[in-house]
Design a protein around this motif. Structure first.
Motif, mmCIF file in Angstrom:
data_model
loop_
_atom_site.group_PDB
_atom_site.id
_atom_site.type_symbol
_atom_site.label_atom_id
_atom_site.label_comp_id
_atom_site.label_asym_id
_atom_site.label_seq_id
_atom_site.Cartn_x
_atom_site.Cartn_y
_atom_site.Cartn_z
ATOM 1 N N LEU A 203 65.330 59.223 0.126
ATOM 2 C CA LEU A 203 63.766 58.455 0.571
ATOM 3 C C LEU A 203 62.911 58.880 0.893
ATOM 4 C CD1 LEU A 203 65.839 57.407 4.138
ATOM 5 C CD2 LEU A 203 65.661 56.198 1.718
ATOM 6 N N ASN A 204 62.425 60.568 -0.067
ATOM 7 C CA ASN A 204 61.648 61.447 -0.304
ATOM 8 C C ASN A 204 61.473 61.511 -1.625
ATOM 9 O OD1 ASN A 204 61.830 62.644 2.530
ATOM 10 N ND2 ASN A 204 61.364 64.685 1.827
ATOM 11 N N ALA A 205 62.413 60.651 -2.735
ATOM 12 C CA ALA A 205 62.104 61.118 -3.901
ATOM 13 C C ALA A 205 61.693 59.293 -3.866
ATOM 14 C CB ALA A 205 63.162 60.704 -4.650
ATOM 15 N N LEU A 206 61.808 58.666 -3.222
ATOM 16 C CA LEU A 206 61.520 56.998 -3.269
ATOM 17 C C LEU A 206 59.901 57.532 -3.019
ATOM 18 C CD1 LEU A 206 64.204 54.946 -2.321
ATOM 19 C CD2 LEU A 206 63.066 55.897 -4.333
ATOM 20 N N ALA A 207 59.459 58.007 -1.761
ATOM 21 C CA ALA A 207 58.025 57.907 -1.038
ATOM 22 C C ALA A 207 57.133 59.273 -2.020
ATOM 23 C CB ALA A 207 57.785 58.419 0.248
ATOM 24 N N GLY A 208 57.924 59.744 -3.185
ATOM 25 C CA GLY A 208 56.553 60.556 -3.861
ATOM 26 C C GLY A 208 56.899 61.994 -3.329
ATOM 27 N N LYS A 209 57.681 62.243 -1.474
ATOM 28 C CA LYS A 209 57.494 63.499 -1.383
ATOM 29 C C LYS A 209 58.092 64.338 -1.559
ATOM 30 C CE LYS A 209 56.447 61.098 3.521
ATOM 31 N NZ LYS A 209 57.479 60.649 4.711
ATOM 32 N N PRO A 210 57.451 65.927 -1.371
ATOM 33 C CA PRO A 210 59.065 67.553 -2.442
ATOM 34 C C PRO A 210 60.453 66.563 -1.402
ATOM 35 C CG PRO A 210 56.723 67.614 -0.890
ATOM 36 C CD PRO A 210 57.140 65.841 -0.570
ATOM 37 N N LEU A 211 60.974 67.096 -2.408
ATOM 38 C CA LEU A 211 62.628 67.433 -1.936
ATOM 39 C C LEU A 211 62.623 68.889 -0.991
ATOM 40 C CD1 LEU A 211 63.621 65.417 -5.103
ATOM 41 C CD2 LEU A 211 62.848 64.430 -3.030
ATOM 42 N N PRO A 212 62.767 68.955 -0.524
ATOM 43 C CA PRO A 212 63.293 70.004 0.189
ATOM 44 C C PRO A 212 65.209 70.845 0.010
ATOM 45 C CG PRO A 212 63.559 68.556 2.162
ATOM 46 C CD PRO A 212 63.087 67.768 0.615
ATOM 47 N N ILE A 213 65.069 71.514 0.051
ATOM 48 C CA ILE A 213 66.378 72.771 -0.636
ATOM 49 C C ILE A 213 65.883 74.101 0.421
ATOM 50 C CG2 ILE A 213 67.696 73.919 -2.185
ATOM 51 C CD1 ILE A 213 67.073 71.700 -4.061
ATOM 52 N N TYR A 214 67.492 74.230 1.176
ATOM 53 C CA TYR A 214 66.671 74.921 1.756
ATOM 54 C C TYR A 214 67.631 76.617 0.715
ATOM 55 C CZ TYR A 214 67.118 72.403 6.037
ATOM 56 O OH TYR A 214 67.196 72.171 6.755
ATOM 57 N N GLY A 215 66.809 77.733 1.069
ATOM 58 C CA GLY A 215 67.007 78.440 0.359
ATOM 59 C C GLY A 215 66.797 78.515 -0.964
ATOM 60 N N ASN A 216 67.406 79.242 -2.084
ATOM 61 C CA ASN A 216 68.024 78.804 -3.449
ATOM 62 C C ASN A 216 68.531 78.105 -3.836
ATOM 63 O OD1 ASN A 216 70.659 80.158 -3.272
ATOM 64 N ND2 ASN A 216 70.582 81.875 -3.843
ATOM 65 N N GLY A 217 69.354 77.294 -2.572
ATOM 66 C CA GLY A 217 70.000 75.823 -3.346
ATOM 67 C C GLY A 217 71.065 76.281 -3.842
ATOM 68 N N ALA A 218 71.944 77.128 -3.772
ATOM 69 C CA ALA A 218 73.199 78.010 -3.731
ATOM 70 C C ALA A 218 74.129 78.155 -2.933
ATOM 71 C CB ALA A 218 73.233 79.359 -4.716
ATOM 72 N N ASN A 219 73.576 77.214 -1.901
ATOM 73 C CA ASN A 219 75.163 76.865 -0.826
ATOM 74 C C ASN A 219 75.961 75.642 -1.681
ATOM 75 O OD1 ASN A 219 72.575 77.543 0.403
ATOM 76 N ND2 ASN A 219 74.206 78.475 1.990
ATOM 77 N N ILE A 220 77.844 75.379 -0.975
ATOM 78 C CA ILE A 220 78.590 74.307 -1.904
ATOM 79 C C ILE A 220 78.623 74.391 -0.780
ATOM 80 C CG2 ILE A 220 80.888 74.231 -2.799
ATOM 81 C CD1 ILE A 220 79.790 77.106 -4.386
ATOM 82 N N ARG A 221 78.965 72.902 -0.738
ATOM 83 C CA ARG A 221 80.193 72.159 0.271
ATOM 84 C C ARG A 221 80.967 70.986 -1.223
ATOM 85 N NH1 ARG A 221 77.864 75.411 2.819
ATOM 86 N NH2 ARG A 221 76.688 75.002 4.389
ATOM 87 N N ASP A 222 81.686 70.610 -0.205
ATOM 88 C CA ASP A 222 82.608 69.631 -0.921
ATOM 89 C C ASP A 222 81.859 68.640 0.020
ATOM 90 O OD1 ASP A 222 84.761 68.857 -1.652
ATOM 91 O OD2 ASP A 222 86.239 68.915 -0.284
#
Length: 348
Positions: A203-222
């Protein structure tokens, strides 16, 4: 079966209801309709003779007693919970009340009903939980959460879910209530409330808003596609061994940064904007106590129950983006709900 599903107007609960009714089960949807609930999630089945809605809070013991007496379910699938880690950091009280006290109330209502029905062996209380109760994993891809992994919750949310898991096991051991448990990895897909990572990015991308990533984005999820999860949950309910727990994963580990980059590439293809959506990626202050990695070992559910996910993360993300592009009315109606569009979880 007639299944009482708590939290059925939520993201995962509504997917379970849609799947259960498609499979021919009768469903009673018990939901308090808090901020993340949306009855539009089950609109496609609301007119079915197999569907019934009960507006009630799992913290209301008297209401639960009435509902069990009225509907006499053959099984309970307990999904109602506060689930957003960032909200648990800012306001842990609601998580203690709903996830712990609410689960206690559900167990006691189910136990009273089970006894009144003559303790049928076929009755099941299925408690749906999270892999976050196990804590944080090292980066070694060979190390994954199993059903025997010791509990090590790190947030108010995961601690409250760990407590609820312990209550369910205790009600089985002490009172003989026939229970099954499941712990899942991160879900995504249609009807995902727009406070979690994937819908926020779309939704942020569609609105042209910043895409927030916590820290350095290295946190891994399944990552587990929600409709696969719904199928797995109904499999556990039907075939799971009483007193046993089952870890449900998508077999799709990705770092947060990799996930967002994939979403950006899909959006570039499906909704070109004259620029790369990846240009909007913005790194923000990390979440307090942010777990480094979650990963599920799904051996037990695969070998004992014959279940495994059917959707790869790339396919699931493409389906999810397509759904949000086609269902703007759904997500726009939620934009003004409390906390949506705000950065939460920084009070610590």
């Amino acid at each position: 079966m007639k299944i009482l599903i708590s939290g059925g107007a939520g993201f995962i609960g509504s997917a379970v209801i849609r799947k259960a009714i498609a499979d021919g089960h009768a469903v009673v949807n018990l939901d308090a309709l808090t901020y993340a609930a949306c009855l539009e999630n089950v609109a496609s089945v609301a007119d079915s003779p197999l569907y019934h809605f009960e507006h009630a809070d799992i913290c209301d013991r008297a209401a639960l007693a009435r509902i069990f007496e009225r509907h006499k379910p053959d099984a309970v699938m307990h999904l109602a919970a506060e689930s957003h880690v960032d909200r648990s950091i800012d306001g842990p009280g609601a998580f203690i009340e709903t996830n712990i006290t609410g689960t206690y109330n559900m167990l006691e209502a189910a136990r009273a009903h089970w006894i009144a029905q003559g303790r049928p062996e076929s009755f099941r209380f299925h408690h749906i939980s999270t892999d976050e109760v196990f804590g944080s994993l090292p980066g070694d891809p060979k190390v994954k959460f199993t059903e025997e992994t010791p509990y090590d919750p790190r947030s108010p949310y995961s601690a409250s879910k760990a407590a609820s898991d312990h209550l369910v096991r205790a009600w089985h051991e002490t009172y003989g209530l026939p229970v099954v448990l499941s712990n899942c990895s991160n879900n995504y897909g249609p009807y995902h409330f727009p406070e979690k990572l994937i819908p926020v990015i779309i939704l942020n991308a569609l609105a042209g808003k910043p895409l927030p990533i916590y820290g350095n984005g290295a946190n891994i999820r399944d990552w587990l596609y929600v409709e696969d999860h719904a199928d797995a949950l109904l499999t556990v309910l039907r075939k799971g061994e009483v007193g046993r727990s089952y870890n449900i994963g998508g077999e799709n580990e990705r770092s947060n940064l990799e996930l967002v980059q994939t979403l950006c590439a899909i959006l570039n293809d499906m909704r070109p904007a004259g620029h790369s959506y990846a240009d909007l990626i913005t790194y923000v202050a990390d979440r307090p106590g942010h777990d480094a990695r979650y990963a599920i070992d799904p051996t037990r559910i695969r070998e004992e129950l014959g279940w495994r996910p059917s959707v790869t993360v790339e396919e699931g993300l493409r389906r999810t983006v397509q759904w949000y592009l086609e269902n703007e009315d759904w997500w726009r109606a939620l934009q003004n709900r409390a906390g949506v569009g705000e950065r939460l979880g920084v009070s610590a």
